[in-house]
Design a protein around this motif. Structure first.
Motif, PDB file in Angstrom:
ATOM      1  N   LYS A   1       0.794  -1.231   0.000  1.00  0.00           N
ATOM      2  CA  LYS A   1       0.000   0.000   0.000  1.00  0.00           C
ATOM      3  C   LYS A   1       0.826   1.280   0.000  1.00  0.00           C
ATOM      4  O   LYS A   1       0.262   2.374  -0.140  1.00  0.00           O
ATOM      5  N   GLY A   2       2.137   1.145   0.170  1.00  0.00           N
ATOM      6  CA  GLY A   2       2.969   2.327   0.292  1.00  0.00           C
ATOM      7  C   GLY A   2       3.061   2.776   1.737  1.00  0.00           C
ATOM      8  O   GLY A   2       2.158   2.521   2.545  1.00  0.00           O
ATOM      9  N   PHE A   3       4.148   3.462   2.060  1.00  0.00           N
ATOM     10  CA  PHE A   3       4.374   3.900   3.445  1.00  0.00           C
ATOM     11  C   PHE A   3       3.264   4.833   3.921  1.00  0.00           C
ATOM     12  O   PHE A   3       2.730   4.685   5.019  1.00  0.00           O
ATOM     13  N   SER A   4       2.902   5.806   3.085  1.00  0.00           N
ATOM     14  CA  SER A   4       1.879   6.777   3.483  1.00  0.00           C
ATOM     15  C   SER A   4       0.483   6.169   3.503  1.00  0.00           C
ATOM     16  O   SER A   4      -0.430   6.723   4.123  1.00  0.00           O
TER      17      SER A   4
ATOM     18  N   PHE B   1      10.882  -5.763   0.505  1.00  0.00           N
ATOM     19  CA  PHE B   1      11.718  -4.580   0.736  1.00  0.00           C
ATOM     20  C   PHE B   1      12.029  -3.892  -0.592  1.00  0.00           C
ATOM     21  O   PHE B   1      11.947  -2.663  -0.708  1.00  0.00           O
ATOM     22  N   ARG B   2      12.360  -4.681  -1.599  1.00  0.00           N
ATOM     23  CA  ARG B   2      12.649  -4.114  -2.925  1.00  0.00           C
ATOM     24  C   ARG B   2      11.416  -3.417  -3.489  1.00  0.00           C
ATOM     25  O   ARG B   2      11.501  -2.321  -4.045  1.00  0.00           O
ATOM     26  N   ARG B   3      10.258  -4.036  -3.338  1.00  0.00           N
ATOM     27  CA  ARG B   3       9.016  -3.427  -3.842  1.00  0.00           C
ATOM     28  C   ARG B   3       8.677  -2.150  -3.077  1.00  0.00           C
ATOM     29  O   ARG B   3       8.184  -1.180  -3.656  1.00  0.00           O
ATOM     30  N   LEU B   4       8.944  -2.167  -1.773  1.00  0.00           N
ATOM     31  CA  LEU B   4       8.726  -0.962  -0.969  1.00  0.00           C
ATOM     32  C   LEU B   4       9.589   0.185  -1.487  1.00  0.00           C
ATOM     33  O   LEU B   4       9.103   1.307  -1.679  1.00  0.00           O
ATOM     34  N   LEU B   5      10.864  -0.089  -1.729  1.00  0.00           N
ATOM     35  CA  LEU B   5      11.772   0.955  -2.200  1.00  0.00           C
ATOM     36  C   LEU B   5      11.348   1.473  -3.571  1.00  0.00           C
ATOM     37  O   LEU B   5      11.370   2.685  -3.822  1.00  0.00           O
ATOM     38  N   MET B   6      10.970   0.562  -4.459  1.00  0.00           N
ATOM     39  CA  MET B   6      10.524   0.970  -5.792  1.00  0.00           C
ATOM     40  C   MET B   6       9.282   1.847  -5.703  1.00  0.00           C
ATOM     41  O   MET B   6       9.167   2.852  -6.400  1.00  0.00           O
ATOM     42  N   ARG B   7       8.362   1.468  -4.834  1.00  0.00           N
ATOM     43  CA  ARG B   7       7.086   2.173  -4.725  1.00  0.00           C
ATOM     44  C   ARG B   7       7.245   3.564  -4.123  1.00  0.00           C
ATOM     45  O   ARG B   7       6.602   4.519  -4.551  1.00  0.00           O
ATOM     46  N   GLU B   8       8.128   3.679  -3.133  1.00  0.00           N
ATOM     47  CA  GLU B   8       8.218   4.912  -2.356  1.00  0.00           C
ATOM     48  C   GLU B   8       9.330   5.861  -2.802  1.00  0.00           C
ATOM     49  O   GLU B   8       9.459   6.953  -2.253  1.00  0.00           O
ATOM     50  N   GLN B   9      10.128   5.465  -3.791  1.00  0.00           N
ATOM     51  CA  GLN B   9      11.312   6.252  -4.144  1.00  0.00           C
ATOM     52  C   GLN B   9      10.993   7.676  -4.601  1.00  0.00           C
ATOM     53  O   GLN B   9      11.813   8.583  -4.450  1.00  0.00           O
ATOM     54  N   PHE B  10       9.806   7.907  -5.141  1.00  0.00           N
ATOM     55  CA  PHE B  10       9.482   9.223  -5.687  1.00  0.00           C
ATOM     56  C   PHE B  10       8.920  10.187  -4.643  1.00  0.00           C
ATOM     57  O   PHE B  10       8.875  11.389  -4.885  1.00  0.00           O
ATOM     58  N   GLY B  11       8.513   9.661  -3.489  1.00  0.00           N
ATOM     59  CA  GLY B  11       7.908  10.535  -2.496  1.00  0.00           C
ATOM     60  C   GLY B  11       8.620  10.573  -1.163  1.00  0.00           C
ATOM     61  O   GLY B  11       8.177  11.260  -0.243  1.00  0.00           O
ATOM     62  N   ASN B  12       9.715   9.836  -1.047  1.00  0.00           N
ATOM     63  CA  ASN B  12      10.414   9.746   0.227  1.00  0.00           C
ATOM     64  C   ASN B  12      11.918   9.782  -0.043  1.00  0.00           C
ATOM     65  O   ASN B  12      12.475   8.850  -0.623  1.00  0.00           O
ATOM     66  N   GLU B  13      12.576  10.857   0.354  1.00  0.00           N
ATOM     67  CA  GLU B  13      14.001  11.024   0.051  1.00  0.00           C
ATOM     68  C   GLU B  13      14.854   9.933   0.683  1.00  0.00           C
ATOM     69  O   GLU B  13      15.821   9.455   0.083  1.00  0.00           O
ATOM     70  N   GLN B  14      14.512   9.544   1.899  1.00  0.00           N
ATOM     71  CA  GLN B  14      15.264   8.494   2.580  1.00  0.00           C
ATOM     72  C   GLN B  14      15.187   7.185   1.798  1.00  0.00           C
ATOM     73  O   GLN B  14      16.197   6.506   1.579  1.00  0.00           O
ATOM     74  N   VAL B  15      13.984   6.843   1.360  1.00  0.00           N
ATOM     75  CA  VAL B  15      13.786   5.612   0.594  1.00  0.00           C
ATOM     76  C   VAL B  15      14.479   5.708  -0.760  1.00  0.00           C
ATOM     77  O   VAL B  15      15.076   4.741  -1.231  1.00  0.00           O
ATOM     78  N   ALA B  16      14.406   6.880  -1.387  1.00  0.00           N
ATOM     79  CA  ALA B  16      15.057   7.066  -2.687  1.00  0.00           C
ATOM     80  C   ALA B  16      16.561   6.835  -2.578  1.00  0.00           C
ATOM     81  O   ALA B  16      17.171   6.191  -3.444  1.00  0.00           O
ATOM     82  N   ARG B  17      17.168   7.354  -1.513  1.00  0.00           N
ATOM     83  CA  ARG B  17      18.607   7.145  -1.304  1.00  0.00           C
ATOM     84  C   ARG B  17      18.915   5.669  -1.106  1.00  0.00           C
ATOM     85  O   ARG B  17      19.883   5.136  -1.652  1.00  0.00           O
ATOM     86  N   GLN B  18      18.072   5.001  -0.313  1.00  0.00           N
ATOM     87  CA  GLN B  18      18.286   3.579  -0.049  1.00  0.00           C
ATOM     88  C   GLN B  18      18.109   2.753  -1.315  1.00  0.00           C
ATOM     89  O   GLN B  18      18.860   1.805  -1.567  1.00  0.00           O
ATOM     90  N   TYR B  19      17.112   3.113  -2.125  1.00  0.00           N
ATOM     91  CA  TYR B  19      16.880   2.390  -3.379  1.00  0.00           C
ATOM     92  C   TYR B  19      18.071   2.562  -4.317  1.00  0.00           C
ATOM     93  O   TYR B  19      18.536   1.603  -4.938  1.00  0.00           O
TER      94      TYR B  19
END
Length: 203
Positions: A18-21, A110-128
């Motif tokens: 569902k995404g983090f948010s 975890f990979r799907r979470l990073l892919m999903r959230e990379q555009f709206g979460n800077e922390q996740v984008a860095r991790q991805y």
């Protein structure tokens, strides 16, 4: 599995879906089967859960690299290790790692979470970026630089070698996500990619 571990595992699954948010603390508590107050005994808030997932997954992936005896992880003499590594063994290691990232419930979520959230979460984008994009290319380029220096690979830019090695694998990740029933074909592509890549760059 204790309550804290269940909270992390179920949170990761919900975040991936569902995404983090899109997930609330109440959603997590309900899925785990505990009161919200019980969840706060283990984590300050939802961000604290995400931060804990990031740390744990990074450690888990590093451990798997060690368990699969990836040369650059288990030894400093990378050139000698790759000299002694057969194509069959290299393909086996590569498929084991590919399977981890695509089939292991925790790592794939975890990979799907990073892919999903990379555009709206800077922390996740860095991790991805670090875990799956240019961070991987940068790490692999260090290995290829040693192979070039050790005369095992022909003289080329190590960053470009790494891009040419990892790019098709990233594509196969996406292909597996869309069509997991084509696993045998994807495994064949991966093995052939490794064979052709080695043929093109080996001296």
């Amino acid at each position: 599995m204790n309550t804290k571990e269940r909270i992390l595992n179920i949170s990761l699954e919900l975040f991936a879906q569902k995404g983090f948010s899109g997930v609330s603390v109440r959603d997590i508590a309900s899925a785990v089967g505990v009161r919200e107050s019980a969840l706060y005994k283990h984590f300050k808030n939802k961000q604290d859960i995400l931060d804990s997932i990031m740390v744990i997954m990074k450690e888990r992936i590093e451990l798997v690299y060690q368990e699969n005896e990836v040369p650059e992880v288990i030894t400093e003499d990378v050139v000698q290790a790759y000299k002694e590594l057969s194509l069959e063994k290299l393909c086996e290691i590569s498929w084991n790692l590919f399977s981890l990232f695509t089939k292991d419930p925790l790592v794939s979520n975890f990979r799907r979470l990073l892919m999903r959230e990379q555009f709206g979460n800077e922390q996740v984008a860095r991790q991805y970026g670090e875990s799956y994009l240019l961070g991987v290319v940068h790490k692999q380029s260090k290995t290829f630089a040693k192979l070039v220096e050790g005369k095992l690979f022909r003289e080329e830019n190590p960053e470009i070698i790494a891009l040419q090695f990892y790019g098709p694998i990233l594509l196969l990740f996406q292909q597996y996500d869309c069509n997991p029933e084509n696993e045998d074909q994807i495994k064949g592509y991966l093995n052939e990619h490794i064979r052709v890549f080695g043929k093109n760059y080996s001296r």
